[in-house]
Design an enzyme around this catalytic site. Sequence first.
Site, mmCIF file in Angstrom:
data_model
loop_
_atom_site.group_PDB
_atom_site.id
_atom_site.type_symbol
_atom_site.label_atom_id
_atom_site.label_comp_id
_atom_site.label_asym_id
_atom_site.label_seq_id
_atom_site.Cartn_x
_atom_site.Cartn_y
_atom_site.Cartn_z
ATOM 1 N N SER A 228 0.822 -1.211 0.000
ATOM 2 C CA SER A 228 0.000 0.000 0.000
ATOM 3 C C SER A 228 0.857 1.264 0.000
ATOM 4 O O SER A 228 2.013 1.251 0.443
ATOM 5 C CB SER A 228 -0.904 -0.008 1.226
ATOM 6 O OG SER A 228 -0.116 0.066 2.388
ATOM 7 N N THR A 231 2.108 2.263 3.611
ATOM 8 C CA THR A 231 3.305 1.551 4.074
ATOM 9 C C THR A 231 4.516 1.983 3.246
ATOM 10 O O THR A 231 5.614 2.161 3.791
ATOM 11 C CB THR A 231 3.093 0.032 3.973
ATOM 12 O OG1 THR A 231 1.910 -0.312 4.688
ATOM 13 C CG2 THR A 231 4.266 -0.730 4.554
ATOM 14 N N GLY A 232 4.308 2.175 1.951
ATOM 15 C CA GLY A 232 5.405 2.617 1.080
ATOM 16 C C GLY A 232 6.004 3.925 1.584
ATOM 17 O O GLY A 232 7.223 4.097 1.616
ATOM 18 N N GLU A 249 6.300 -0.517 -5.624
ATOM 19 C CA GLU A 249 5.115 -0.850 -6.437
ATOM 20 C C GLU A 249 3.919 -0.711 -5.512
ATOM 21 O O GLU A 249 3.687 -1.568 -4.656
ATOM 22 C CB GLU A 249 5.214 -2.284 -6.973
ATOM 23 C CG GLU A 249 6.373 -2.505 -7.935
ATOM 24 C CD GLU A 249 6.179 -1.836 -9.289
ATOM 25 O OE1 GLU A 249 5.107 -1.251 -9.537
ATOM 26 O OE2 GLU A 249 7.125 -1.877 -10.093
ATOM 27 N N CYS A 283 -3.299 -5.138 -7.865
ATOM 28 C CA CYS A 283 -2.904 -3.726 -7.928
ATOM 29 C C CYS A 283 -3.418 -3.082 -9.207
ATOM 30 O O CYS A 283 -3.971 -1.994 -9.168
ATOM 31 C CB CYS A 283 -1.395 -3.608 -7.811
ATOM 32 S SG CYS A 283 -0.502 -4.717 -8.896
HETATM 33 P P1 NAD Z 1 0.509 -3.423 3.105
HETATM 34 O O1 NAD Z 1 1.232 -2.179 2.747
HETATM 35 O O2 NAD Z 1 -0.413 -3.411 4.247
HETATM 36 O O3 NAD Z 1 1.542 -4.604 3.414
HETATM 37 C C1 NAD Z 1 2.536 -4.975 2.486
HETATM 38 C C2 NAD Z 1 3.723 -5.548 3.234
HETATM 39 O O4 NAD Z 1 4.348 -4.525 4.000
HETATM 40 C C3 NAD Z 1 3.387 -6.671 4.212
HETATM 41 O O5 NAD Z 1 4.389 -7.666 4.092
HETATM 42 C C4 NAD Z 1 3.468 -5.973 5.558
HETATM 43 O O6 NAD Z 1 3.785 -6.837 6.627
HETATM 44 C C5 NAD Z 1 4.598 -4.996 5.322
HETATM 45 N N1 NAD Z 1 4.623 -3.847 6.230
HETATM 46 C C6 NAD Z 1 3.579 -3.260 6.874
HETATM 47 N N2 NAD Z 1 4.020 -2.196 7.574
HETATM 48 C C7 NAD Z 1 5.363 -2.106 7.386
HETATM 49 C C8 NAD Z 1 6.372 -1.198 7.812
HETATM 50 N N3 NAD Z 1 6.099 -0.159 8.618
HETATM 51 N N4 NAD Z 1 7.641 -1.397 7.383
HETATM 52 C C9 NAD Z 1 7.936 -2.407 6.556
HETATM 53 N N5 NAD Z 1 7.027 -3.306 6.111
HETATM 54 C C10 NAD Z 1 5.741 -3.153 6.510
HETATM 55 O O7 NAD Z 1 -0.204 -3.862 1.757
HETATM 56 P P2 NAD Z 1 -1.169 -5.104 1.527
HETATM 57 O O8 NAD Z 1 -2.458 -4.816 2.231
HETATM 58 O O9 NAD Z 1 -0.455 -6.357 1.816
HETATM 59 O O10 NAD Z 1 -1.403 -5.038 -0.048
HETATM 60 C C11 NAD Z 1 -2.431 -4.293 -0.640
HETATM 61 C C12 NAD Z 1 -1.878 -3.059 -1.308
HETATM 62 O O11 NAD Z 1 -0.768 -3.373 -2.130
HETATM 63 C C13 NAD Z 1 -2.881 -2.400 -2.253
HETATM 64 O O12 NAD Z 1 -2.848 -1.000 -2.086
HETATM 65 C C14 NAD Z 1 -2.380 -2.754 -3.629
HETATM 66 O O13 NAD Z 1 -2.788 -1.917 -4.653
HETATM 67 C C15 NAD Z 1 -0.908 -2.795 -3.419
HETATM 68 N N6 NAD Z 1 -0.252 -3.639 -4.415
HETATM 69 C C16 NAD Z 1 0.517 -3.048 -5.375
HETATM 70 C C17 NAD Z 1 1.104 -3.815 -6.355
HETATM 71 C C18 NAD Z 1 1.938 -3.191 -7.439
HETATM 72 O O14 NAD Z 1 2.672 -3.878 -8.096
HETATM 73 N N7 NAD Z 1 1.858 -1.906 -7.630
HETATM 74 C C19 NAD Z 1 0.949 -5.196 -6.342
HETATM 75 C C20 NAD Z 1 0.171 -5.778 -5.334
HETATM 76 C C21 NAD Z 1 -0.418 -4.978 -4.374
#
Ligand code: NAD
Length: 477
Positions: A228, A231-232, A249, A283
């Site tokens: 997300s 988080t990014g 991403e 995504c």
């Molecule tokens: P998320 O950001 O909640 O979690 C993703 C990962 O980040 C998990 O492994 C989580 O444990 C880790 N994380 C959480 N907090 C963190 C921190 N503070 N530091 C480091 N790592 C941390 O996302 P999600 O709910 O797993 O995925 C859904 C989102 O991902 C949607 O917004 C979707 O659009 C996006 N997504 C993007 C792509 C792309 O290629 N652009 C692909 C798939 C999903």
Amino acid sequence: MQTFFNTVNGQPVASPSTFESKNPATGETLGLVPHSTRDQVVAALAAARAAQPAWAARPDSERKSLLLEVARVIKDQAGYLAEWVTREQGKPLGGVGPDQVPGAHFELWGCEVWTQVPASLDLPVEVAFEDDARRDEVHRKPYGVIAAIAPWNWPLLIAIWQIVPALRAGNTAVIKPSEYTSIGTLELVRLIAGVLPPGVLNTVSGGGEVGAWLVDTPEVDKILFTGSGATGARIAATAAKHLTPATMELGGNDAAIVLPDADPKAIAMGLFWGAFINMGQTCACAKRLYVPDSLHDAIVSELAQLAAAMPMGDGLQPGVAMGPMQNRMQFDKVSRLVERARADGATIVCGGEPPGGPGHFYPLTLVTGIADGAALVDEEQFGPVLPVIRYRDVEDAIANANRLDVGLGASVWSSDIEKAKAVAQRLAAGTVWINQHGMVHPMVPFGGAKGSGWGVEFGVEGLKSMTRPQVISVKKN
Ligand code: NAD
């Protein structure tokens, strides 16, 4: 209850505590996942660091053939791993091929292909400049140690997208899967690490705090993050402390624009899977559909018929086309957005009433009578709900498609490719598909515009992003 292990330096590693991985179709606990400690994260990075010089020093042909061996392991184990994807992530097993439901077998097939392709690509030395006085060559060097953090929607495929080009380029890696879908990735890495030198590929597991430990260190030379935007942004702030480069991403809110000359029957299936593949938890799914007044009813009717024809259930059962949503958080978000649209007067053409029961099942839902500014249009729903927005003037559709601060993908649907291309060029998105949506390809760079991310994956561009350029500049006599 089976406890799974991380792989560090080629060895299975347990942790003092574990957490449960659950089946989103049934609520049943599938197994126990180690909760990596901070020391274990440090140890995984140290293993990757120790293995990296020898891995990078191997002839390129050896790294290539070892990764082709990885592709063979994935193919041999595809049935076993696909079952884990279905149990843990929810997508049906499905099949591979144009008439098959794109589910877990499709994900594993993607893992195989996205391993073979980077394994087969080369990054030859480029001559940037040459004259009588000098020759400047650009060589490609691995960064060193890569930290990869993956989401839960395509858990194995996205892990492979991160790991394989990183390794191909001479880096070593530590990957952390999502806490919602860890077992499949831990098993994938256990199996493929068996054909790689110890330490080249390692895992840690746990929630966001483990991800934060993994990136908050000068021991990481590049971060790969898929997830997300929120988080990014947190990871980018941490990366800034150490000046660690990152590929991001992130989420999107892809617009699909149908032009008035499109044939609703011809495009319906492509639009349907463009929006609903993996229950919309992708995504680059079409998340907002713009249709001209003249085609609105015909398109909605075609999509509603397809939605009604898709059996939903536990993806391990034969004949199921749609599984549950992966987790309650996402289910609640989708429910909230649909209820708000309903309360604001939108029409719920189909779906919108979850059946209840133990799994996170949410029906395929089409919403009309809705416009830009509504939360369901403006926020990324990341679920099986598609808002259909009427337009009169295509200029309005283009302006609305470009309104948001994200721009991962977009699509234009038309019988006239040149007309569609003219619209495509005006859309602020990393990829604009014509008469298809979300059709990523291992040779074609993929990445987001605006808040959807930094950098690209796939193809030669994606492989280059796993390296830093080194210029060797020679003075000639
Ligand atoms: P998320 O950001 O909640 O979690 C993703 C990962 O980040 C998990 O492994 C989580 O444990 C880790 N994380 C959480 N907090 C963190 C921190 N503070 N530091 C480091 N790592 C941390 O996302 P999600 O709910 O797993 O995925 C859904 C989102 O991902 C949607 O917004 C979707 O659009 C996006 N997504 C993007 C792509 C792309 O290629 N652009 C692909 C798939 C999903």
